[in-house]
Scaffold this active site. Structure first.
Site, PDB file in Angstrom:
ATOM      1  N   LYS A  62       0.825  -1.213   0.000  1.00  0.00           N
ATOM      2  CA  LYS A  62       0.000   0.000   0.000  1.00  0.00           C
ATOM      3  C   LYS A  62       0.863   1.268   0.000  1.00  0.00           C
ATOM      4  O   LYS A  62       0.477   2.250  -0.614  1.00  0.00           O
ATOM      5  CB  LYS A  62      -1.062   0.003   1.100  1.00  0.00           C
ATOM      6  CG  LYS A  62      -0.600  -0.212   2.495  1.00  0.00           C
ATOM      7  CD  LYS A  62      -1.794  -0.366   3.436  1.00  0.00           C
ATOM      8  CE  LYS A  62      -1.387  -0.959   4.760  1.00  0.00           C
ATOM      9  NZ  LYS A  62      -0.330  -0.236   5.475  1.00  0.00           N
ATOM     10  N   ARG A 103      12.564  -4.568   3.466  1.00  0.00           N
ATOM     11  CA  ARG A 103      12.131  -3.167   3.367  1.00  0.00           C
ATOM     12  C   ARG A 103      13.121  -2.209   4.034  1.00  0.00           C
ATOM     13  O   ARG A 103      13.607  -2.454   5.125  1.00  0.00           O
ATOM     14  CB  ARG A 103      10.753  -3.009   4.013  1.00  0.00           C
ATOM     15  CG  ARG A 103      10.245  -1.573   4.009  1.00  0.00           C
ATOM     16  CD  ARG A 103       8.770  -1.488   4.125  1.00  0.00           C
ATOM     17  NE  ARG A 103       8.244  -1.978   5.380  1.00  0.00           N
ATOM     18  CZ  ARG A 103       6.940  -2.041   5.651  1.00  0.00           C
ATOM     19  NH1 ARG A 103       6.061  -1.660   4.753  1.00  0.00           N
ATOM     20  NH2 ARG A 103       6.532  -2.490   6.810  1.00  0.00           N
ATOM     21  N   ARG A 108       2.097  -8.776  13.591  1.00  0.00           N
ATOM     22  CA  ARG A 108       1.354  -7.789  12.802  1.00  0.00           C
ATOM     23  C   ARG A 108       0.497  -8.450  11.721  1.00  0.00           C
ATOM     24  O   ARG A 108      -0.632  -8.048  11.479  1.00  0.00           O
ATOM     25  CB  ARG A 108       2.330  -6.804  12.139  1.00  0.00           C
ATOM     26  CG  ARG A 108       2.688  -5.655  13.030  1.00  0.00           C
ATOM     27  CD  ARG A 108       3.366  -4.568  12.239  1.00  0.00           C
ATOM     28  NE  ARG A 108       4.710  -4.944  11.846  1.00  0.00           N
ATOM     29  CZ  ARG A 108       5.361  -4.429  10.822  1.00  0.00           C
ATOM     30  NH1 ARG A 108       4.798  -3.525  10.061  1.00  0.00           N
ATOM     31  NH2 ARG A 108       6.585  -4.810  10.545  1.00  0.00           N
TER      32      ARG A 108
HETATM   33  P1  AMP Z   1       2.119   0.852   9.301  1.00  0.00           P
HETATM   34  O1  AMP Z   1       3.203   1.782   8.892  1.00  0.00           O
HETATM   35  O2  AMP Z   1       0.816   1.144   8.635  1.00  0.00           O
HETATM   36  O3  AMP Z   1       2.520  -0.594   9.190  1.00  0.00           O
HETATM   37  O4  AMP Z   1       1.869   1.127  10.873  1.00  0.00           O
HETATM   38  C1  AMP Z   1       2.889   0.948  11.815  1.00  0.00           C
HETATM   39  C2  AMP Z   1       2.306   0.873  13.201  1.00  0.00           C
HETATM   40  O5  AMP Z   1       1.583   2.082  13.501  1.00  0.00           O
HETATM   41  C3  AMP Z   1       1.285  -0.241  13.429  1.00  0.00           C
HETATM   42  O6  AMP Z   1       1.906  -1.481  13.716  1.00  0.00           O
HETATM   43  C4  AMP Z   1       0.491   0.306  14.615  1.00  0.00           C
HETATM   44  O7  AMP Z   1       1.216   0.170  15.817  1.00  0.00           O
HETATM   45  C5  AMP Z   1       0.425   1.798  14.280  1.00  0.00           C
HETATM   46  N1  AMP Z   1      -0.770   2.136  13.461  1.00  0.00           N
HETATM   47  C6  AMP Z   1      -0.807   2.609  12.194  1.00  0.00           C
HETATM   48  N2  AMP Z   1      -2.061   2.823  11.771  1.00  0.00           N
HETATM   49  C7  AMP Z   1      -2.871   2.484  12.807  1.00  0.00           C
HETATM   50  C8  AMP Z   1      -4.289   2.464  12.997  1.00  0.00           C
HETATM   51  N3  AMP Z   1      -5.137   2.832  12.020  1.00  0.00           N
HETATM   52  N4  AMP Z   1      -4.759   2.059  14.206  1.00  0.00           N
HETATM   53  C9  AMP Z   1      -3.937   1.678  15.190  1.00  0.00           C
HETATM   54  N5  AMP Z   1      -2.585   1.651  15.068  1.00  0.00           N
HETATM   55  C10 AMP Z   1      -2.049   2.051  13.905  1.00  0.00           C
END
Ligand code: AMP
Length: 215
Positions: free
Chosen positions: A14, A126, A171
């Site tokens: 994404k 990554r 995750r």
């Molecule tokens: P990402 O970069 O989208 O993989 O997000 C990294 C981390 O940010 C996740 O593992 C969560 O700890 C936090 N995070 C990002 N978006 C959200 C969301 N919509 N709700 C809760 N935690 C989030």
């Protein structure tokens, strides 16, 4: 064109697909992960509160992220946007429906359906830059030109602290579990578009364009 909400397990692409949409069609890329990481890096009170949660791969509370997204959308103006990483829970999705309905904003929900095996390979390769660029050392197309250096701004690339095997597993499985009610929710709203992920980035991008140019 329409606004886009991406739902996906980690490493489905994404970030990269959002980057392509932003560059080619001037979409504003709104990533809750990036916004939250900025908070952590700034050392703000909020950042200190969420640092350990993020490092462990768990989700930050709904209240915090809904507030962040709500104020980001309120300050956006007329620009088309991509939501990357939000909503991740049913409560977030319901809050978002309300926010967007109030503003009469139309959008397409796209689920990027990736296998665990492919996602794991991508996560361990990554590398990111603080300017927002994302690379992958295992992909010819996504490798930086010079090892460890950002093509766009010349800064040193880093591995996110949560991009390790243990954190990935948590995750990935948390995200499958959390995505299920979201997919059911958007299916009921008749706004769910599922795209199967492979390494053919251009074919996937073409499928996304089909969805968002459809109306
Ligand atoms: P990402 O970069 O989208 O993989 O997000 C990294 C981390 O940010 C996740 O593992 C969560 O700890 C936090 N995070 C990002 N978006 C959200 C969301 N919509 N709700 C809760 N935690 C989030």
């Amino acid at each position: 064109m329409e606004n886009v909400i991406f739902i996906a397990p980690p490493a489905a692409g994404k970030g990269t697909l959002s980057q392509m949409l932003s560059e080619r069609y001037a979409y504003k890329h709104i990533s809750t992960g990036d916004i939250l990481r900025e908070e952590v890096n700034s050392g703000s009170n909020l950042g200190l509160k969420i640092k350990d949660i993020m490092a462990s791969g768990k989700l930050v509370s709904d209240e915090i992220v809904i507030e962040l997204i709500s104020s980001t959308l309120n300050n956006l103006g007329e620009t088309f946007f991509i939501l990357d990483g939000f909503p991740r829970t049913l409560k977030q999705a319901q809050a978002l429906t309300e926010i967007l309905a109030k503003k009469d904003i139309k959008y397409k929900v796209i689920y990027l359906d990736i296998s665990e095996e492919l996602a794991k390979k991508r996560i361990l390769g990554r590398r990111v830059c603080s300017c927002g660029r994302v690379y992958n050392i295992y992909s010819k197309a996504l490798k930086p030109l010079q090892e460890g250096i950002c093509d766009a701004c010349g800064q040193k690339l880093i591995t996110r602290s949560d991009d390790n095997e243990e954190s990935f597993k948590i995750r990935f499985h948390e995200s499958l579990k959390n995505n299920k009610p979201l997919l059911d929710y958007y299916q009921k709203l008749n706004n769910l578009n599922i795209i199967k992920i492979s390494d053919d980035k251009d074919a996937i991008f073409a499928k996304i364009l089909e969805v968002i140019k459809n109306d």
